[in-house]
Design an enzyme around this catalytic site. Structure first.
Site, PDB file in Angstrom:
ATOM      1  N   GLY A 121     -15.669  -5.771 -17.347  1.00 37.17           N
ATOM      2  CA  GLY A 121     -15.946  -4.973 -18.540  1.00 37.17           C
ATOM      3  C   GLY A 121     -17.213  -5.370 -19.270  1.00 37.17           C
ATOM      4  CG  LEU A 124     -22.713  -7.980 -15.995  1.00 40.84           C
ATOM      5  CD1 LEU A 124     -22.651  -9.498 -16.025  1.00 40.84           C
ATOM      6  CD2 LEU A 124     -24.164  -7.516 -16.048  1.00 40.84           C
ATOM      7  CB  SER A 126     -16.071  -6.772 -12.556  1.00 39.76           C
ATOM      8  OG  SER A 126     -15.291  -5.881 -13.329  1.00 39.76           O
ATOM      9  CD  GLU A 159     -15.500   2.892 -10.375  1.00 42.58           C
ATOM     10  OE1 GLU A 159     -15.281   3.383 -11.495  1.00 42.58           O
ATOM     11  OE2 GLU A 159     -15.717   1.673 -10.197  1.00 42.58           O
ATOM     12  CG  ASP A 171     -22.224   0.662 -10.966  1.00 48.71           C
ATOM     13  OD1 ASP A 171     -23.424   0.736 -11.268  1.00 48.71           O
ATOM     14  OD2 ASP A 171     -21.295   0.858 -11.779  1.00 48.71           O
TER      15      ASP A 171
HETATM   16  P1  ADP Z   1     -17.139  -3.253 -15.182  1.00 42.91           P
HETATM   17  O1  ADP Z   1     -17.211  -2.589 -13.841  1.00 42.91           O
HETATM   18  O2  ADP Z   1     -18.319  -2.948 -16.036  1.00 42.91           O
HETATM   19  O3  ADP Z   1     -16.900  -4.716 -15.102  1.00 42.91           O
HETATM   20  P2  ADP Z   1     -14.805  -1.611 -15.400  1.00 42.91           P
HETATM   21  O4  ADP Z   1     -13.926  -1.242 -16.539  1.00 42.91           O
HETATM   22  O5  ADP Z   1     -15.435  -0.539 -14.614  1.00 42.91           O
HETATM   23  O6  ADP Z   1     -15.892  -2.631 -15.964  1.00 42.91           O
HETATM   24  O7  ADP Z   1     -13.970  -2.506 -14.377  1.00 42.91           O
HETATM   25  C1  ADP Z   1     -13.210  -3.619 -14.828  1.00 42.91           C
HETATM   26  C2  ADP Z   1     -11.815  -3.537 -14.241  1.00 42.91           C
HETATM   27  O8  ADP Z   1     -11.868  -3.806 -12.819  1.00 42.91           O
HETATM   28  C3  ADP Z   1     -10.881  -4.572 -14.795  1.00 42.91           C
HETATM   29  O9  ADP Z   1     -10.298  -4.133 -16.000  1.00 42.91           O
HETATM   30  C4  ADP Z   1      -9.860  -4.678 -13.672  1.00 42.91           C
HETATM   31  O10 ADP Z   1      -8.955  -3.583 -13.729  1.00 42.91           O
HETATM   32  C5  ADP Z   1     -10.706  -4.495 -12.431  1.00 42.91           C
HETATM   33  N1  ADP Z   1     -11.107  -5.807 -11.860  1.00 42.91           N
HETATM   34  C6  ADP Z   1     -12.359  -6.296 -11.767  1.00 42.91           C
HETATM   35  N2  ADP Z   1     -12.368  -7.523 -11.167  1.00 42.91           N
HETATM   36  C7  ADP Z   1     -11.085  -7.814 -10.876  1.00 42.91           C
HETATM   37  C8  ADP Z   1     -10.419  -8.925 -10.252  1.00 42.91           C
HETATM   38  N3  ADP Z   1     -11.097  -9.995  -9.811  1.00 42.91           N
HETATM   39  N4  ADP Z   1      -9.061  -8.875 -10.128  1.00 42.91           N
HETATM   40  C9  ADP Z   1      -8.392  -7.797 -10.578  1.00 42.91           C
HETATM   41  N5  ADP Z   1      -8.951  -6.731 -11.161  1.00 42.91           N
HETATM   42  C10 ADP Z   1     -10.271  -6.728 -11.322  1.00 42.91           C
HETATM   43 MG    MG Z   2     -17.191  -0.397 -13.525  1.00 41.02          MG
END
Ligand code: ADP
Ligand code: MG
Length: 388
Positions: A121, A124, A126, A159, A171
């Site tokens: 979140g 970056l 994730s 997504e 991304d």
């Molecule tokens: P961003 O992509 O900017 O970090 P997003 O809201 O698009 O933010 O994605 C974040 C979400 O991805 C988290 O709330 C979680 O649901 C999921 N996520 C990311 N990394 C992990 C992880 N290592 N384990 C479990 N869920 C993850």
């Molecule tokens: Mg994202």
């Protein structure tokens, strides 16, 4: 650095057999924001933080996945689709598995375990690191290979269909194809990229996390997409044949802008100019003109703040404070907006002052501190060999 040994050990302890490891990085976008879904250009780099998926195949069609970061296990059956858009982290994993199969890559069931140092979140991506690392893991332990662009498309499809964010391809593309020491100029329509060398000896890429994430981001994101499509439809009455804002030059836009309703006009103005800025920034990087690159980053932020309206008070505070720090060449919000991080180009010897000033100013106004990360441009998704 991720404790890859810990991940191997935990996997064996929980699932009783050894795993193969697959990694995908987070990313930071240097310039070219909200242009990807308009078929335009973006200039991100992979960062040196990653999500690692440990994986081993199963005899059945079950996928079990344990996130060490969340200390939580979830399961799905490849033959019985779960409901999409549950708002769970499993949406990303199940989404990419389903997308891969629907794109013609048959999968085996698998046990997966995740460990990540990409902050979730923080803007970056994730989520792309998660999709691409688990996608690559699932494909590989099923005895298959996949073209990285196809893998990126499967992540994006996850997504769209499973998470419910109509994100562009940036991304997932950079998570799959990032190159060490380079930014990627991605043509999001052609799905082709050019690696642009990034010299971080004198100037570093600093990422500053606001630690806020405003709730409206997903609905506003989808709304911006619709506004861009409306702009294309209206401009198309005067510019026949255009399919996306990518097809509209700055000159054509300025000639016809007055015919657009106010809000749509500002949205389109951002996108059309941002695409031009991205190409100009790439040229500046090629010439080693980081001052020009920095100026373009500042203009990008102003446009995202005033015309596209996806910034927020916290991002503005960080960017505007950074502009006033000596040795900062440029600074802007990065990622979708409404929270997340800024990206700044900072002269290496000024980094300490940059971090101090931003932390002090932000703390004074918000009551908590931002986090500053410095990152080199890292590589893209791949298998991690046993001795790494
Ligand atoms: P961003 O992509 O900017 O970090 P997003 O809201 O698009 O933010 O994605 C974040 C979400 O991805 C988290 O709330 C979680 O649901 C999921 N996520 C990311 N990394 C992990 C992880 N290592 N384990 C479990 N869920 C993850
Ligand atoms: Mg994202």
């Amino acid at each position: 650095m991720i404790e890859r040994e810990t991940l191997r050990r935990e996997f064996e302890r929980r699932y009783g057999r050894p795993a193969r490891l697959f990694r995908a990085p987070g990313r930071v976008n240097l310039i070219g924001e909200h242009t990807d879904y308009n078929g335009g250009f973006v200039l991100p780099m992979a960062i040196d933080r990653e999500t690692v998926a440990a994986a081993a195949p199963r005899e059945d069609r079950t996928v079990r996945v344990f996130s060490l970061d969340l200390d939580e296990e979830a399961t799905f059956d490849l033959d019985r689709p779960g409901r999409p858009r549950r708002g769970l982290w499993l949406d990303y994993v199940e989404g990419v598995a389903r997308a891969l199969e629907s794109r013609g890559v048959p999968l085996l069931g698998a046990d997966l375990m995740l460990l990540s140092d990409v902050p979730a979140g923080a803007g970056l991506s994730s989520s792309a690191a998660l999709e691409i690392s688990t996608g690559l893991a699932l494909v590989s332990v099923s005895g298959r290979t996949i073209d990285p662009v196809e893998l990126a498309l499967a992540g994006q499809q996850a997504e769209h269909t499973y998470v419910g964010t109509l994100s562009g391809i940036m991304d997932q593309f950079v998570a799959a194809l990032g190159r060490e020491g380079h930014a990627l100029l991605i043509d999001c329509r052609a799905l082709k990229a050019e690696a642009i060398p990034l010299d971080t000896e004198r100037v570093v890429v600093a990422i500053t996390d606001t630690h806020v994430h405003h709730e409206l981001s997903s609905s506003e994101y989808n709304l911006r997409r619709a506004e861009c499509e409306q702009g294309v439809a209206l401009l198309g009455e005067h510019l026949p044949g255009i399919e996306q804002l990518r097809d509209v030059s700055v000159e054509d836009f300025e000639r016809h802008a007055e015919r657009l309703p106010e809000t749509v006009r500002r949205r389109c103005r951002h996108v059309v100019h941002e695409m031009a800025r991205t190409l100009a920034a790439t040229d500046a990087l090629r010439r080693g003109d980081l001052e020009e690159m920095g100026r373009l980053m500042r203009r990008s932020h102003e446009s995202l703040r005033d015309d596209y309206e996806v910034s927020c008070a916290e991002l503005d505070l960080l960017a505007e404070t950074a502009w006033g720090v000596e040795g900062v060449l440029g600074s802007r919000m990065t990622g979708g907006g409404f929270g997340g991080s800024t990206v700044s180009l900072v002269r290496r010897e000024r980094l300490g002052e940059f971090e101090r000033t931003l932390t002090e100013e932000y703390h004074k106004q918000k009551g908590f501190a931002p986090t500053v990360y410095v990152s080199e441009a890292g590589g893209g998704a791949r298998e991690v060999s046993g001795d790494e």
